[in-house]
Design an enzyme around this catalytic site. Sequence first.
Site, mmCIF file in Angstrom:
data_model
loop_
_atom_site.group_PDB
_atom_site.id
_atom_site.type_symbol
_atom_site.label_atom_id
_atom_site.label_comp_id
_atom_site.label_asym_id
_atom_site.label_seq_id
_atom_site.Cartn_x
_atom_site.Cartn_y
_atom_site.Cartn_z
ATOM 1 N N PRO A 267 0.793 -1.221 0.000
ATOM 2 C CA PRO A 267 0.000 0.000 0.000
ATOM 3 C C PRO A 267 0.832 1.281 0.000
ATOM 4 C CG PRO A 267 0.095 -0.952 2.195
ATOM 5 C CD PRO A 267 0.846 -1.885 1.287
ATOM 6 N N PHE A 268 0.128 2.359 -0.124
ATOM 7 C CA PHE A 268 0.708 3.700 -0.062
ATOM 8 C C PHE A 268 0.273 4.304 1.275
ATOM 9 C CE2 PHE A 268 1.974 3.609 -4.448
ATOM 10 C CZ PHE A 268 1.052 2.749 -5.039
#
Lengths: 63, 63, 63, 63, 63, 63
Positions: free
Chosen positions: D2-3
């Site tokens: 993820p970011f």
Amino acid sequence: MPFITVKNIEGKTPEEKRVLVQKMTKLVSETFEVDPNLIFIFFEDLAKDNYGKQGELFSYLKE
Amino acid sequence: MPFITVKNIEGKTPEEKRVLVQKMTKLVSETFEVDPNLIFIFFEDLAKDNYGKQGELFSYLKE
Amino acid sequence: MPFITVKNIEGKTPEEKRVLVQKMTKLVSETFEVDPNLIFIFFEDLAKDNYGKQGELFSYLKE
Amino acid sequence: MPFITVKNIEGKTPEEKRVLVQKMTKLVSETFEVDPNLIFIFFEDLAKDNYGKQGELFSYLKE
Amino acid sequence: MPFITVKNIEGKTPEEKRVLVQKMTKLVSETFEVDPNLIFIFFEDLAKDNYGKQGELFSYLKE
Amino acid sequence: MPFITVKNIEGKTPEEKRVLVQKMTKLVSETFEVDPNLIFIFFEDLAKDNYGKQGELFSYLKE
């Protein structure tokens, strides 16, 4: 300008959001002396399973 | 403080998110020496049709 | 790099988003001279009830 | 994926951020079973004049 | 609409950003068939100390 | 809750932001019936070189 994002737990109705848009636009326009037509407001509805606080997922908290 | 946003491809279950909230709150609290009750975590679930990388929409990629 | 977020009123199809990802990746890669494989694009679909402009909720505007 | 975005009051040093990147990448990689090379972390430093809570600008609060 | 955010490592000049605004506005306007005057673009410059990837702070990476 | 982000062209003073925090907290608290102590407001100051509209970088626009 400005661009305002309101991130909140899901559940507010369109009518409640509408009232906030009307009042918040007026408030920001007057306080920051900007043209109300240049104010943009975005709502982000946060599911209870997508929000964690006090080390717990909100959907597991007794609130 | 701090406010942490985790943007990820959709699919993680509430239980998986719950574990991450518990562990991430502890980690950030210890590493940044902040009160765990002041740490907020938001999840943003990204649909495969709403994510592009390597010049392609993720839902079209063979991963 | 870079990470690009496109926040738009909901309604665009995956195919339309796919075309934008392809073209935008090429454009940014050429203009900013970066590797297209390092460009990430996120779409945020905005419901009409979640967007306010000109002091009104978008779903109440006659557009 | 993820970011992850970490929005925090300004003041943490690069070394402190570096430790958090190392530990948070490991934690997310293990908990969400994702490749650590696909995890991105962004810090947003928040000036005390750019943060309001309890109806007051943080720089005016006695904390 | 749409509102586009470009988060990138700091270092691009105003002239480079200007070219991207001109080209990106044209591209999005044509691809999504929207009025170019309704397209807003924001740049977020990311300091190397505020970006982590591959488990390391970018300023410590040999790139 | 909620978490509100105000993205605006740079230039507002801490005093002006303080007034907006006070008024916006009161407004949101009353309109959404939430505890004012649970409302968080973030300001994002946008440099004129980091904002594009009408196909042009704001710093090049005659406004």
